[in-house]
Design a protein around this motif. Structure first.
Motif, PDB file in Angstrom:
ATOM      1  N   PHE A  29       0.825  -1.205   0.000  1.00 30.41           N
ATOM      2  CA  PHE A  29       0.000   0.000   0.000  1.00 30.41           C
ATOM      3  C   PHE A  29       0.862   1.258   0.000  1.00 30.41           C
ATOM      4  O   PHE A  29       2.020   1.244   0.406  1.00 30.41           O
ATOM      5  N   SER A  30       0.258   2.343  -0.457  1.00 30.93           N
ATOM      6  CA  SER A  30       0.917   3.645  -0.471  1.00 30.93           C
ATOM      7  C   SER A  30       0.124   4.614   0.395  1.00 30.93           C
ATOM      8  O   SER A  30      -1.042   4.378   0.721  1.00 30.93           O
ATOM      9  N   THR A  31       0.756   5.727   0.734  1.00 27.55           N
ATOM     10  CA  THR A  31       0.098   6.765   1.537  1.00 27.55           C
ATOM     11  C   THR A  31      -1.222   7.195   0.901  1.00 27.55           C
ATOM     12  O   THR A  31      -1.295   7.445  -0.298  1.00 27.55           O
ATOM     13  N   GLY A  32      -2.277   7.239   1.701  1.00 23.91           N
ATOM     14  CA  GLY A  32      -3.575   7.689   1.229  1.00 23.91           C
ATOM     15  C   GLY A  32      -4.469   6.591   0.702  1.00 23.91           C
ATOM     16  O   GLY A  32      -5.665   6.822   0.491  1.00 23.91           O
ATOM     17  N   LEU A  35      -7.582   0.814   3.075  1.00 24.43           N
ATOM     18  CA  LEU A  35      -7.478  -0.617   3.342  1.00 24.43           C
ATOM     19  C   LEU A  35      -8.791  -1.324   2.994  1.00 24.43           C
ATOM     20  O   LEU A  35      -9.860  -0.702   3.035  1.00 24.43           O
ATOM     21  N   PRO A  36      -8.734  -2.606   2.689  1.00 25.90           N
ATOM     22  CA  PRO A  36      -9.976  -3.366   2.527  1.00 25.90           C
ATOM     23  C   PRO A  36     -10.803  -3.322   3.812  1.00 25.90           C
ATOM     24  O   PRO A  36     -10.282  -3.009   4.892  1.00 25.90           O
ATOM     25  N   ALA A  43     -10.851 -12.210   7.044  1.00 30.37           N
ATOM     26  CA  ALA A  43     -10.826 -13.457   6.273  1.00 30.37           C
ATOM     27  C   ALA A  43      -9.435 -13.710   5.698  1.00 30.37           C
ATOM     28  O   ALA A  43      -8.940 -14.847   5.715  1.00 30.37           O
ATOM     29  N   ARG A  44      -8.784 -12.671   5.198  1.00 34.70           N
ATOM     30  CA  ARG A  44      -7.451 -12.838   4.599  1.00 34.70           C
ATOM     31  C   ARG A  44      -6.448 -13.364   5.615  1.00 34.70           C
ATOM     32  O   ARG A  44      -5.651 -14.262   5.296  1.00 34.70           O
ATOM     33  N   THR A  73     -10.525   3.168   6.377  1.00 34.44           N
ATOM     34  CA  THR A  73      -9.226   3.252   7.034  1.00 34.44           C
ATOM     35  C   THR A  73      -8.144   3.464   5.979  1.00 34.44           C
ATOM     36  O   THR A  73      -7.980   2.653   5.067  1.00 34.44           O
ATOM     37  N   LEU A  74      -7.411   4.571   6.107  1.00 30.27           N
ATOM     38  CA  LEU A  74      -6.407   4.950   5.116  1.00 30.27           C
ATOM     39  C   LEU A  74      -5.000   4.794   5.672  1.00 30.27           C
ATOM     40  O   LEU A  74      -4.782   4.854   6.888  1.00 30.27           O
TER      41      LEU A  74
END
Length: 239
Positions: A29-32, A35-36, A43-44, A73-74
């Motif tokens: 992931f990157s800034t900004g 999230l799933p 589950a993941r 959620t970022l």
């Protein structure tokens, strides 16, 4: 037999998940980015949603994540550098209040004066990029600065105290940083809930005969790191 002090306590499930999430965030992931959702993340990673929430709460506390209503959620931006020694030109100060007070035991000890001695105090908030990042309360003994006009309005009086403070014959400075938590009033000024971690910076300004003033600052540990001059030395909350 009982356990010994050297035996490692079992790692909580949420803390192990927090470590896994940090690695996942750094790699994927990157800034900004958002999230799933919790259901997909749980589950993941094969965990209960309660465990996942604990891990996410911890990462938000550390400043790695930020929650936005209606968005999710970022991934939070890296902590911003807050120069301690010199102003950066990117920040401003907003005066909250000022006046005369009686020195608490802690303030009196830092200033080398009697508990209950009169001190000038100026409280202000430090803003960067439109965000409150820290608070500061400056204490100067009235005996050191006896000629502050008493008839001025509060904002003018605060500016007069700060101007006279800048003219004090400071021969040296000492600084100490420790980790603390924001009390209710500090949290309100920082626009965060009480109990958030803060970096507490205590700066003492010394003259030939002893301390002239002391400033106690609190900075948000979730979004700030303190930088000291060009040496590159930084102070931040532990991850």
């Amino acid at each position: 037999m009982g356990t010994t002090a050297t035996e490692a306590a079992p790692e909580p499930k949420y803390w192990h998940l927090r470590t896994v999430l940090v690695r996942t965030i750094d790699e994927e992931f990157s800034t900004g980015e958002v999230l799933p959702n919790e259901r997909d993340l749980a589950a993941r990673f094969g965990v209960a949603r309660a465990t996942l929430r604990q891990a996410l709460d911890q990462l938000e506390l550390e400043g790695r994540l930020v929650r936005r209503r209606g968005i999710g959620t970022l991934i939070a931006a890296p902590r911003m550098g807050i120069p301690v020694v010199e102003a950066s030109g990117r920040d401003t100060w907003r005066i909250v209040d000022c006046g005369q007070a009686f020195a608490s035991a802690t303030v009196a000890d830092a200033l080398g004066i009697e508990t209950g001695a009169e001190v000038h105090s100026v409280r202000r908030v430090r803003m960067m990029a439109g965000q409150a990042v820290g608070t500061e309360t400056l204490f100067v003994p009235v005996a050191v600065m006896p000629h502050v006009p008493g008839f001025l309005a509060e904002s003018s009086r605060a500016r007069a105290i700060l101007k006279q403070f800048q003219m004090l014959p400071v021969e040296g400075e000492s600084r100490a940083v420790e980790l603390g938590v924001a009390e209710e009033e500090q949290a309100r000024l920082l626009e965060r809930p009480p109990g958030i971690p803060v970096l507490v910076l205590t700066a003492r300004y010394l003259g030939e005969e002893g301390p002239l003033a002391v400033a106690v600052s609190t900075y948000r540990a979730d979004t700030c790191k303190l930088t000291f001059g060009e040496s590159g030395v930084e102070v931040r909350a532990a991850s």
